[in-house]
Motif scaffolding. Structure first.
Motif, PDB file in Angstrom:
ATOM      1  N   MET A 170     -38.500 -36.556 -21.969  1.00 58.49           N
ATOM      2  CA  MET A 170     -39.793 -35.857 -21.979  1.00 58.49           C
ATOM      3  C   MET A 170     -40.974 -36.844 -22.049  1.00 58.49           C
ATOM      4  O   MET A 170     -42.059 -36.508 -22.498  1.00 58.49           O
ATOM      5  CB  MET A 170     -39.867 -34.850 -23.125  1.00 58.49           C
ATOM      6  N   PHE A 211     -43.841 -35.504 -24.643  1.00 59.11           N
ATOM      7  CA  PHE A 211     -44.057 -34.094 -24.933  1.00 59.11           C
ATOM      8  C   PHE A 211     -42.970 -33.552 -25.853  1.00 59.11           C
ATOM      9  O   PHE A 211     -41.810 -33.966 -25.785  1.00 59.11           O
ATOM     10  CB  PHE A 211     -44.067 -33.264 -23.644  1.00 59.11           C
ATOM     11  N   GLN A 212     -43.368 -32.606 -26.698  1.00 58.22           N
ATOM     12  CA  GLN A 212     -42.439 -31.863 -27.532  1.00 58.22           C
ATOM     13  C   GLN A 212     -42.690 -30.373 -27.335  1.00 58.22           C
ATOM     14  O   GLN A 212     -43.806 -29.961 -27.016  1.00 58.22           O
ATOM     15  CB  GLN A 212     -42.624 -32.215 -29.015  1.00 58.22           C
ATOM     16  N   VAL A 213     -41.637 -29.561 -27.544  1.00 58.38           N
ATOM     17  CA  VAL A 213     -41.797 -28.109 -27.463  1.00 58.38           C
ATOM     18  C   VAL A 213     -42.628 -27.643 -28.648  1.00 58.38           C
ATOM     19  O   VAL A 213     -42.402 -28.055 -29.787  1.00 58.38           O
ATOM     20  CB  VAL A 213     -40.425 -27.405 -27.456  1.00 58.38           C
ATOM     21  N   SER A 214     -43.621 -26.798 -28.372  1.00 57.54           N
ATOM     22  CA  SER A 214     -44.474 -26.264 -29.430  1.00 57.54           C
ATOM     23  C   SER A 214     -44.003 -24.870 -29.820  1.00 57.54           C
ATOM     24  O   SER A 214     -43.024 -24.350 -29.290  1.00 57.54           O
ATOM     25  CB  SER A 214     -45.927 -26.205 -28.946  1.00 57.54           C
ATOM     26  N   LEU A 236     -45.978 -26.863 -24.713  1.00 59.04           N
ATOM     27  CA  LEU A 236     -45.707 -28.238 -25.114  1.00 59.04           C
ATOM     28  C   LEU A 236     -46.926 -28.842 -25.795  1.00 59.04           C
ATOM     29  O   LEU A 236     -48.057 -28.418 -25.572  1.00 59.04           O
ATOM     30  CB  LEU A 236     -45.343 -29.091 -23.894  1.00 59.04           C
ATOM     31  N   THR A 274     -34.999 -31.712 -25.625  1.00 59.19           N
ATOM     32  CA  THR A 274     -35.639 -30.675 -26.435  1.00 59.19           C
ATOM     33  C   THR A 274     -34.608 -29.863 -27.219  1.00 59.19           C
ATOM     34  O   THR A 274     -34.911 -28.762 -27.674  1.00 59.19           O
ATOM     35  CB  THR A 274     -36.454 -29.717 -25.548  1.00 59.19           C
ATOM     36  N   VAL A 308     -37.988 -25.144 -21.317  1.00 55.26           N
ATOM     37  CA  VAL A 308     -39.295 -25.676 -20.953  1.00 55.26           C
ATOM     38  C   VAL A 308     -39.607 -25.242 -19.524  1.00 55.26           C
ATOM     39  O   VAL A 308     -38.743 -25.317 -18.645  1.00 55.26           O
ATOM     40  CB  VAL A 308     -39.312 -27.225 -21.033  1.00 55.26           C
TER      41      VAL A 308
END
Length: 317
Positions: free
Chosen positions: A198, A298-301, A248, A132, A137
């Motif tokens: 992730m 998953f990605q950081v939102s 995420l 990330t 996270v």
């Protein structure tokens, strides 16, 4: 008077030494959306300090890895977390990360948390994965006493319903409007991830509620009710994904659709504008629908998450 002058000289010398030490501090300024920083969580705050003194205070505090400095009122706030770096800049308040070399760092995995803190307690921790770009996270660390592994705690329903041959009311007859219960179902309360990239461990049911004996991977559903062109042919398989409250989202670049099957169809696909909510149904003669080619990552939102319910730790090497 003589004693007073010696005292003044002593403090002047002490000040010079501190300034020299402070001059060695390496502060890395990053562009930051300041509304994502939680000043109330500062581990130390003070005022009337130049930036170098603020950095010195961070250097002296064993848990400090970042700081917020206000050039107008000379206020300084120290933090034991590295906030996510976002686009945005303010001319008055600046956010800095203290580069300490290899002496102190933030954990990149649950194993790091266990190693650097010695804790054997399972729970929520802030992790800073390389995948990330070191954006923090919130991770549930499981099995900390022996073999730590990572999970994302899901705050909302994430359910996947499967219809297979065991649900046929009449063997090999397609498009029945009824079925033999129960439909196989997985309700994920936590989902396992590989912290290095992730990627979701979709078949990890350690924190899931199961109905029947499903073989459903997170993000996928399967339906064996019948060929989609037949009418009427109910869609019994359905998926509900909701990552709100985790900070995420599933990789927005993923394409969702039919993966395999005979005369398949994915229907009623919906996705929220912030990518946190996804739902769809699937039909076909034993057809699978979901992300393709996959896997789920998953990605950081941009969602803001309070740090109050997660522990922030510093590794001392």
């Amino acid at each position: 008077m003589h004693k007073l002058n010696l005292k003044v000289v002593f403090y002047v010398i002490l000040g010079i030494l501190k300034v020299l030490k402070a001059s060695e501090i390496s502060l890395r300024q990053v562009r930051m959306r300041l509304d994502l920083i939680e000043p109330a969580l500062a581990i130390w705050s003070g005022s009337n300090y130049p930036l170098t003194w603020c950095g010195f205070q961070c250097l002296q505090n064993s848990n400090c890895v970042s700081l917020l400095y206000n050039y107008t009122n000379k206020s300084c706030k120290l933090f034991q977390v590295i906030y996510s770096v976002e686009e945005g800049e303010d001319d008055i308040v600046k956010y800095f990360i203290l580069d300490r070399g290899n002496s102190r760092s933030v954990p990149e995995s649950c194993k790091d948390v266990a190693t650097c803190s010695g804790t054997t307690t399972d729970g929520e921790y802030w992790i800073y994965p390389q995948a990330t770009n070191r954006k923090r996270v919130k991770i549930y660390c499981n099995n900390m006493a022996s073999n730590p592994n990572e999970y994302i705690t899901l705050k909302n329903p994430n359910s996947f319903i499967d219809h297979d041959q065991s649900n046929w009311p009449i063997m090999w007859q397609q498009c029945q409007s009824s079925y033999i219960p129960p439909l196989k179902r997985v309700d994920f309360q936590k989902v396992g991830i590989q912290i290095q990239n992730m990627e979701v461990n979709g078949m990890d049911y350690s924190f899931a509620l199961l109905t029947g004996t499903p073989t459903i991977s997170y993000g996928r559903i399967r339906d064996c009710n019948g060929e989609s062109f037949r009418s009427p042919c109910p869609h019994f398989a359905s998926a509900t994904i909701n990552t709100k409250g985790t900070g995420l989202v599933i990789d927005p670049s993923l394409t969702w659709g039919v993966i395999d099957g005979s005369y398949p169809e994915m229907r009623y696909f919906q996705k929220s504008t912030d990518d946190s909510e996804i739902s769809f149904t699937c039909s076909g003669w034993c057809s699978t629908c979901g992300p393709k080619p996959g896997p789920v990552v998953f990605q950081v939102s941009n969602e803001f998450i309070s740090a109050a319910d997660a522990q922030a730790l510093i590794c001392h090497n």
